[in-house]
Design an enzyme around this catalytic site. Structure first.
Site, mmCIF file in Angstrom:
data_model
loop_
_atom_site.group_PDB
_atom_site.id
_atom_site.type_symbol
_atom_site.label_atom_id
_atom_site.label_comp_id
_atom_site.label_asym_id
_atom_site.label_seq_id
_atom_site.Cartn_x
_atom_site.Cartn_y
_atom_site.Cartn_z
ATOM 1 N N ASP A 102 0.769 -1.249 0.000
ATOM 2 C CA ASP A 102 0.000 0.000 0.000
ATOM 3 C C ASP A 102 0.798 1.296 0.000
ATOM 4 O O ASP A 102 0.207 2.387 0.026
ATOM 5 C CB ASP A 102 -0.987 -0.002 1.185
ATOM 6 C CG ASP A 102 -0.284 -0.105 2.549
ATOM 7 O OD1 ASP A 102 0.902 0.245 2.655
ATOM 8 O OD2 ASP A 102 -0.944 -0.547 3.511
ATOM 9 N N HIS A 117 5.780 -8.386 -1.204
ATOM 10 C CA HIS A 117 4.617 -8.834 -1.987
ATOM 11 C C HIS A 117 4.218 -7.845 -3.081
ATOM 12 O O HIS A 117 3.069 -7.841 -3.517
ATOM 13 C CB HIS A 117 3.437 -9.139 -1.047
ATOM 14 C CG HIS A 117 3.666 -10.350 -0.186
ATOM 15 N ND1 HIS A 117 2.981 -10.583 0.981
ATOM 16 C CD2 HIS A 117 4.520 -11.404 -0.341
ATOM 17 C CE1 HIS A 117 3.402 -11.739 1.513
ATOM 18 N NE2 HIS A 117 4.338 -12.241 0.735
ATOM 19 N N CYS A 149 1.992 -5.366 -26.895
ATOM 20 C CA CYS A 149 1.759 -6.706 -27.454
ATOM 21 C C CYS A 149 0.310 -7.172 -27.322
ATOM 22 O O CYS A 149 -0.024 -8.266 -27.776
ATOM 23 C CB CYS A 149 2.709 -7.706 -26.790
ATOM 24 S SG CYS A 149 2.184 -8.202 -25.153
ATOM 25 N N GLY A 186 1.864 -6.171 13.366
ATOM 26 C CA GLY A 186 0.604 -6.283 12.615
ATOM 27 C C GLY A 186 0.593 -7.339 11.534
ATOM 28 O O GLY A 186 0.070 -7.103 10.453
ATOM 29 N N SER A 188 -0.100 -11.696 10.888
ATOM 30 C CA SER A 188 -0.464 -12.993 11.464
ATOM 31 C C SER A 188 0.708 -13.962 11.314
ATOM 32 O O SER A 188 0.716 -15.015 11.938
ATOM 33 C CB SER A 188 -1.712 -13.534 10.764
ATOM 34 O OG SER A 188 -1.469 -13.638 9.376
ATOM 35 N N ASN A 212 1.100 -6.572 18.321
ATOM 36 C CA ASN A 212 -0.105 -7.072 17.656
ATOM 37 C C ASN A 212 -1.259 -6.975 18.648
ATOM 38 O O ASN A 212 -1.039 -6.957 19.860
ATOM 39 C CB ASN A 212 0.102 -8.538 17.213
ATOM 40 C CG ASN A 212 -0.865 -8.963 16.117
ATOM 41 O OD1 ASN A 212 -2.084 -8.892 16.279
ATOM 42 N ND2 ASN A 212 -0.337 -9.414 14.990
ATOM 43 N N ALA A 230 -0.645 -0.938 16.738
ATOM 44 C CA ALA A 230 0.623 -0.364 16.270
ATOM 45 C C ALA A 230 0.610 1.152 16.438
ATOM 46 O O ALA A 230 1.614 1.753 16.821
ATOM 47 C CB ALA A 230 0.821 -0.735 14.800
HETATM 48 C C1 BJW Z 1 -3.062 -5.316 14.269
HETATM 49 C C2 BJW Z 1 -3.904 -4.224 14.205
HETATM 50 C C3 BJW Z 1 -3.405 -3.045 14.736
HETATM 51 C C4 BJW Z 1 -4.942 -5.805 13.289
HETATM 52 N N1 BJW Z 1 -2.189 -3.012 15.265
HETATM 53 N N2 BJW Z 1 -1.855 -5.273 14.811
HETATM 54 C C5 BJW Z 1 5.249 -23.064 3.900
HETATM 55 C C6 BJW Z 1 4.255 -23.577 4.709
HETATM 56 C C7 BJW Z 1 2.917 -23.478 4.336
HETATM 57 C C8 BJW Z 1 2.539 -22.875 3.138
HETATM 58 C C9 BJW Z 1 3.525 -22.369 2.332
HETATM 59 C C10 BJW Z 1 4.851 -22.461 2.714
HETATM 60 N N3 BJW Z 1 5.577 -21.876 1.746
HETATM 61 C C11 BJW Z 1 4.756 -21.415 0.790
HETATM 62 C C12 BJW Z 1 3.500 -21.696 1.107
HETATM 63 C C13 BJW Z 1 2.297 -21.375 0.297
HETATM 64 C C14 BJW Z 1 1.826 -19.951 0.484
HETATM 65 C C15 BJW Z 1 1.503 -19.758 1.958
HETATM 66 O O1 BJW Z 1 2.221 -19.187 2.725
HETATM 67 N N4 BJW Z 1 0.324 -20.241 2.352
HETATM 68 C C16 BJW Z 1 -0.133 -20.182 3.739
HETATM 69 C C17 BJW Z 1 -1.151 -19.041 3.898
HETATM 70 C C18 BJW Z 1 -0.730 -21.505 4.093
HETATM 71 N N5 BJW Z 1 2.823 -19.000 0.040
HETATM 72 C C19 BJW Z 1 2.910 -18.602 -1.227
HETATM 73 O O2 BJW Z 1 2.177 -19.066 -2.090
HETATM 74 C C20 BJW Z 1 3.976 -17.577 -1.565
HETATM 75 N N6 BJW Z 1 4.732 -18.014 -2.672
HETATM 76 C C21 BJW Z 1 5.498 -19.076 -2.634
HETATM 77 O O3 BJW Z 1 5.677 -19.717 -1.619
HETATM 78 O O4 BJW Z 1 6.108 -19.377 -3.794
HETATM 79 C C22 BJW Z 1 6.946 -20.546 -3.801
HETATM 80 C C23 BJW Z 1 7.042 -21.105 -5.161
HETATM 81 C C24 BJW Z 1 6.515 -20.461 -6.242
HETATM 82 C C25 BJW Z 1 6.650 -21.022 -7.485
HETATM 83 C C26 BJW Z 1 7.304 -22.200 -7.631
HETATM 84 C C27 BJW Z 1 7.824 -22.846 -6.519
HETATM 85 C C28 BJW Z 1 7.697 -22.278 -5.295
HETATM 86 C C29 BJW Z 1 3.358 -16.264 -1.997
HETATM 87 C C30 BJW Z 1 2.539 -15.615 -0.948
HETATM 88 C C31 BJW Z 1 1.850 -14.363 -1.504
HETATM 89 C C32 BJW Z 1 0.911 -13.717 -0.513
HETATM 90 N N7 BJW Z 1 0.119 -12.730 -1.173
HETATM 91 C C33 BJW Z 1 -0.828 -11.935 -0.424
HETATM 92 C C34 BJW Z 1 -1.665 -11.078 -1.414
HETATM 93 C C35 BJW Z 1 -0.823 -9.889 -1.917
HETATM 94 C C36 BJW Z 1 -1.568 -9.051 -2.896
HETATM 95 C C37 BJW Z 1 -2.818 -8.442 -2.356
HETATM 96 O O5 BJW Z 1 -2.794 -7.682 -1.377
HETATM 97 O O6 BJW Z 1 -3.879 -8.704 -2.928
HETATM 98 O O7 BJW Z 1 -0.125 -11.114 0.523
HETATM 99 S S1 BJW Z 1 -1.900 -12.909 0.630
HETATM 100 C C38 BJW Z 1 -1.941 -11.769 1.955
HETATM 101 O O8 BJW Z 1 -1.321 -12.367 3.138
HETATM 102 C C39 BJW Z 1 -1.012 -10.601 1.534
HETATM 103 C C40 BJW Z 1 -0.272 -10.327 2.819
HETATM 104 O O9 BJW Z 1 0.924 -9.633 2.559
HETATM 105 C C41 BJW Z 1 -0.080 -11.688 3.408
HETATM 106 C C42 BJW Z 1 0.194 -11.689 4.885
HETATM 107 O O10 BJW Z 1 -0.879 -11.192 5.613
HETATM 108 P P1 BJW Z 1 -0.627 -10.255 6.879
HETATM 109 O O11 BJW Z 1 0.006 -9.002 6.451
HETATM 110 O O12 BJW Z 1 0.032 -11.026 7.939
HETATM 111 O O13 BJW Z 1 -2.130 -9.869 7.276
HETATM 112 P P2 BJW Z 1 -3.198 -10.692 8.150
HETATM 113 O O14 BJW Z 1 -4.526 -10.144 7.805
HETATM 114 O O15 BJW Z 1 -3.005 -12.149 8.038
HETATM 115 O O16 BJW Z 1 -2.838 -10.308 9.656
HETATM 116 C C43 BJW Z 1 -3.053 -9.010 10.179
HETATM 117 C C44 BJW Z 1 -2.553 -8.998 11.611
HETATM 118 O O17 BJW Z 1 -2.650 -7.683 12.119
HETATM 119 C C45 BJW Z 1 -3.365 -9.888 12.556
HETATM 120 O O18 BJW Z 1 -2.475 -10.681 13.339
HETATM 121 C C46 BJW Z 1 -4.106 -8.884 13.465
HETATM 122 O O19 BJW Z 1 -4.262 -9.372 14.795
HETATM 123 C C47 BJW Z 1 -3.170 -7.718 13.434
HETATM 124 N N8 BJW Z 1 -3.768 -6.402 13.644
HETATM 125 N N9 BJW Z 1 -5.109 -4.648 13.593
HETATM 126 C C48 BJW Z 1 -1.458 -4.185 15.286
HETATM 127 N N10 BJW Z 1 -4.182 -1.928 14.724
HETATM 128 ZN ZN ZN Z 2 2.928 -6.793 -23.471
#
Ligand code: BJW
Ligand code: ZN
Length: 246
Positions: A102, A117, A149, A186, A188, A212, A230
């Site tokens: 963002d 990301h 393209c 912030g 998970s 968190n 935060a």
């Molecule tokens: C507060 C608050 C306040 C609230 N103050 N706190 C190993 C184990 C298991 C699975 C996998 C693994 N390795 C890979 C995987 C698969 C997968 C994965 O991790 N899956 C799990 C979910 C099960 N990973 C992938 O697919 C990644 N790629 C990959 O591994 O490639 C390998 C590969 C590729 C090709 C060939 C071979 C290998 C890519 C992951 C991409 C994630 N993308 C997203 C979307 C981005 C675009 C978009 O925004 O649309 O990224 S998903 C989403 O989750 C986004 C975030 O960056 C990401 C993390 O979320 P985040 O930031 O932690 O948010 P929340 O909502 O989960 O948590 C918010 C927190 O804030 C909470 O704890 C609240 O309590 C807290 N909070 N208010 C402080 N005021």
């Molecule tokens: Zn193109």
């Protein structure tokens, strides 16, 4: 606000710190998190929107969802948490490693940022990889076509199953390993490989401080876990810092 003595000692001697941030830091700016009580994945399934197959199945729907989020992000402002992180640069070497797309850390004034990301302000053609910035397609309500393209243009963010930008990840990991304190704010911490960043920091001997509103998968690795928002906690830590460095 009262902080643990051990943490204040670490803060006093620290030279390099890293902030590993997630959606929670932008929650107080009005941008929804993904998981948890008000998370967007409660309403929409990630597999329906945040992966390449979903985009190929229905590019216009996915594009429209990102345009909607761009709109929210453009209207949002950095909050006290983002500004506090930027303010730390007055006192020591600060690196921000963020999962957020963002731009709010940059808008708050942080200067060394690694984005794991991607960034919602950029787009690229899935065929020839030409980059396009967001304003070029500000009014597009359907997935645009590449001027060179004719390929489909997508947001430059990392979807599930996709590789993270390798340089950003490597540099972020290096900063984490060299840090004296790694703040985990912030997030998970369930999405990998991003969540390896604080784990690498811990393994390299950094002091892990989690901020968190609730315990997470990272809490068991944390040397100090502070429950609260935060936007409330980080300004208090900067205040401590300014007192310690006086
Ligand atoms: C507060 C608050 C306040 C609230 N103050 N706190 C190993 C184990 C298991 C699975 C996998 C693994 N390795 C890979 C995987 C698969 C997968 C994965 O991790 N899956 C799990 C979910 C099960 N990973 C992938 O697919 C990644 N790629 C990959 O591994 O490639 C390998 C590969 C590729 C090709 C060939 C071979 C290998 C890519 C992951 C991409 C994630 N993308 C997203 C979307 C981005 C675009 C978009 O925004 O649309 O990224 S998903 C989403 O989750 C986004 C975030 O960056 C990401 C993390 O979320 P985040 O930031 O932690 O948010 P929340 O909502 O989960 O948590 C918010 C927190 O804030 C909470 O704890 C609240 O309590 C807290 N909070 N208010 C402080 N005021
Ligand atoms: Zn193109």
């Amino acid at each position: 606000m009262q902080f643990k003595k051990e943490f204040l000692e670490k803060l006093q001697s620290a030279k390099k710190i890293v902030f590993f941030t997630g959606a929670g830091i932008s929650a107080e700016s009005g941008i929804s998190t993904f998981r948890g009580k008000d998370g967007i994945w409660n309403k929409m399934k990630p597999e329906e929107l945040a992966n390449f197959d979903a985009f190929m199945r229905n590019p216009d729907l996915v594009w429209e969802w990102y345009q909607h989020r761009r709109d929210i992000i453009h209207k949002a402002r950095p909050n006290a948490g983002h500004y506090a992180i930027a303010e730390f640069e007055k006192y020591l070497d600060v690196t921000v490693v963020t999962q957020n797309i963002d731009n709010l850390h940059r808008r708050a004034g942080s200067t060394k940022i690694f984005e794991l990301h991607g960034n919602i302000e950029r787009n690229y053609c899935i065929d020839c990889r030409t980059s396009y910035n967001a304003p070029q397609f500000e009014l597009a309500n359907k997935a645009p076509k590449c001027e060179k393209c004719g390929g489909l243009v997508r947001p430059d963010v990392v979807w599930f199953g996709e590789m993270l930008p390798q340089d950003e990840f490597r540099e972020g990991e290096k900063a984490a390993e060299w840090s004296d304190i790694c703040f985990v704010v912030g997030t998970s911490a369930v999405v990998y490989p991003a969540a390896y960043i604080p784990i690498s920091a811990k393994q390299a001997g950094s002091y892990i401080v989690e901020i968190n509103v609730e315990p997470t998968d990272m809490t068991r690795y944390a040397d100090y876990s502070i429950l609260g928002t935060a936007g409330e906690i980080l300004p208090n830590i900067v205040d401590e810092m300014s007192r310690l460095k006086m």
